[in-house]
Scaffold this motif. Structure first.
Motif, PDB file in Angstrom:
ATOM      1  N   SER A 113       0.827  -1.211   0.000  1.00 18.35           N
ATOM      2  CA  SER A 113       0.000   0.000   0.000  1.00 18.35           C
ATOM      3  C   SER A 113       0.858   1.257   0.000  1.00 18.35           C
ATOM      4  CB  SER A 113      -0.942   0.000   1.205  1.00 18.35           C
ATOM      5  OG  SER A 113      -0.243   0.258   2.409  1.00 18.35           O
TER       6      SER A 113
ATOM      7  N   THR B 204       1.666   1.781  -3.623  1.00 16.87           N
ATOM      8  CA  THR B 204       0.552   2.263  -4.438  1.00 16.87           C
ATOM      9  C   THR B 204       0.230   3.728  -4.156  1.00 16.87           C
ATOM     10  OG1 THR B 204      -1.029   1.363  -2.810  1.00 16.87           O
ATOM     11  CG2 THR B 204      -0.475  -0.022  -4.692  1.00 16.87           C
TER      12      THR B 204
ATOM     13  N   THR C  62      -4.800   1.450  -2.753  1.00 19.11           N
ATOM     14  CA  THR C  62      -4.331   1.679  -1.391  1.00 19.11           C
ATOM     15  C   THR C  62      -5.469   1.489  -0.389  1.00 19.11           C
ATOM     16  OG1 THR C  62      -2.735   3.293  -2.235  1.00 19.11           O
ATOM     17  CG2 THR C  62      -3.165   3.301   0.131  1.00 19.11           C
TER      18      THR C  62
ATOM     19  N   LEU D  85      -6.285  -2.217  -0.099  1.00 16.03           N
ATOM     20  CA  LEU D  85      -5.286  -2.936   0.691  1.00 16.03           C
ATOM     21  C   LEU D  85      -5.464  -2.661   2.187  1.00 16.03           C
ATOM     22  CD1 LEU D  85      -2.178  -2.343  -1.600  1.00 16.03           C
ATOM     23  CD2 LEU D  85      -3.250  -4.553  -1.114  1.00 16.03           C
TER      24      LEU D  85
END
Length: 284
Positions: free
Chosen positions: A161, A164, A187, A190
């Protein structure tokens, strides 16, 4: 989003938001403390405080967004926001530092002290071994939570994350809105998966390991550290989701997007805290 070229330092007028939000937070705090101590009204007060606070913050941040989109925020206001977020994250570092310090004190100072020769008359059967059920042996037996598989999977999720959200930030600076949306959505997803695994971990701890908040100093520090971290993951995911909605509405420009940056700073802080938890709580 406005280019924020206002030549003055915008100061909003008197507002109800701080006192209204404080009321909700007070209800949440008193309710949560009463709830864990078995009070019948604690759960209701805690949930009511959460709803109250969310409604207040929705209105408060809505006003702040309107001010930003109305071109009222100058460069000086942007600097103020950055310092404010920096100090807020610093206060969160101190918050978690207190809990890490409590764990360190229990393991490295209190346990050896209780097991030394001067205390053998009081606690002859006490051994300075972690995890510990306490010198009186009143804590029910429990099994500790190991690093595999869920904590390790969650570590990979949070690290991914971080990638991302950084990808989304670079895309925003390059004006690639579609990539920003994809990175932020990944994100948030996740973060949600992380919390799902943590809920499952807690259920497993209570039902299969007999590991509870009342399981001595190990149980209390485990749930306080991981629980508060999970709360921060939830808040960070909500912040990023709001930023995602704003990106979809075209609120940010490559030069002016501090709301995104502030949420990203917070998310990276959450990642770093988890790495400390993963090592200290699950491995050591």
């Amino acid at each position: 989003m406005s280019s924020s070229k206002a030549p003055y330092y915008y100061v909003p007028g008197p507002t109800r938001h701080p006192i209204v939000t404080s009321i909700g937070l007070a209800g949440f705090g008193f309710g949560a403390s009463s709830w864990v101590n078995g009070s019948t009204f604690g759960m209701i007060l805690c949930l009511a405080g959460i709803v109250w606070t969310i409604a207040s913050l929705y209105s408060w941040f809505g006003d702040a967004i309107s001010e930003a989109e109305g071109g009222l925020n100058s460069v000086n206001v942007d600097v103020s926001y950055r310092w404010s977020m920096s100090w807020f994250i610093f206060s969160e570092i101190m918050f978690f530092g207190a809990f890490f310090s409590a764990l360190f004190y229990a393991r490295s100072i209190a346990m050896p002290w209780l097991a030394d020769i001067d205390n053998k008359l009081l606690w002859p059967d006490f051994a300075a071994v972690w995890p510990n059920a306490g010198p009186a042996g009143l804590v029910d037996s429990f099994t500790t939570m190991g690093p595999w598989p869920i904590p390790t999977i969650n570590t990979a999720l949070l690290l991914l994350s971080g990638v991302t959200v950084t990808w989304a930030h670079h895309a925003l600076r390059e004006g690639k809105r579609q990539q920003v949306i994809q990175g932020l959505a990944a994100t948030v997803a996740l973060g949600a998966i992380f919390m799902g695994f943590q809920v499952y971990e807690y259920i497993h701890a209570y039902n299969d390991l007999n590991l509870k908040l009342t399981s001595g100093i190990y149980g209390s520090t485990f749930f306080m550290l991981t629980g508060f971290h999970g709360f921060h993951v939830t808040m960070g995911a909500i912040m990023l989701f709001v930023v995602l909605i704003r990106v979809m509405k075209g609120h940010f420009t490559p030069e002016n997007h501090f709301a995104f940056e502030g949420a990203a700073w917070y998310w990276h802080f959450v990642d770093v805290v988890w790495l400390g938890l993963y090592v200290v709580v699950y491995w050591m």
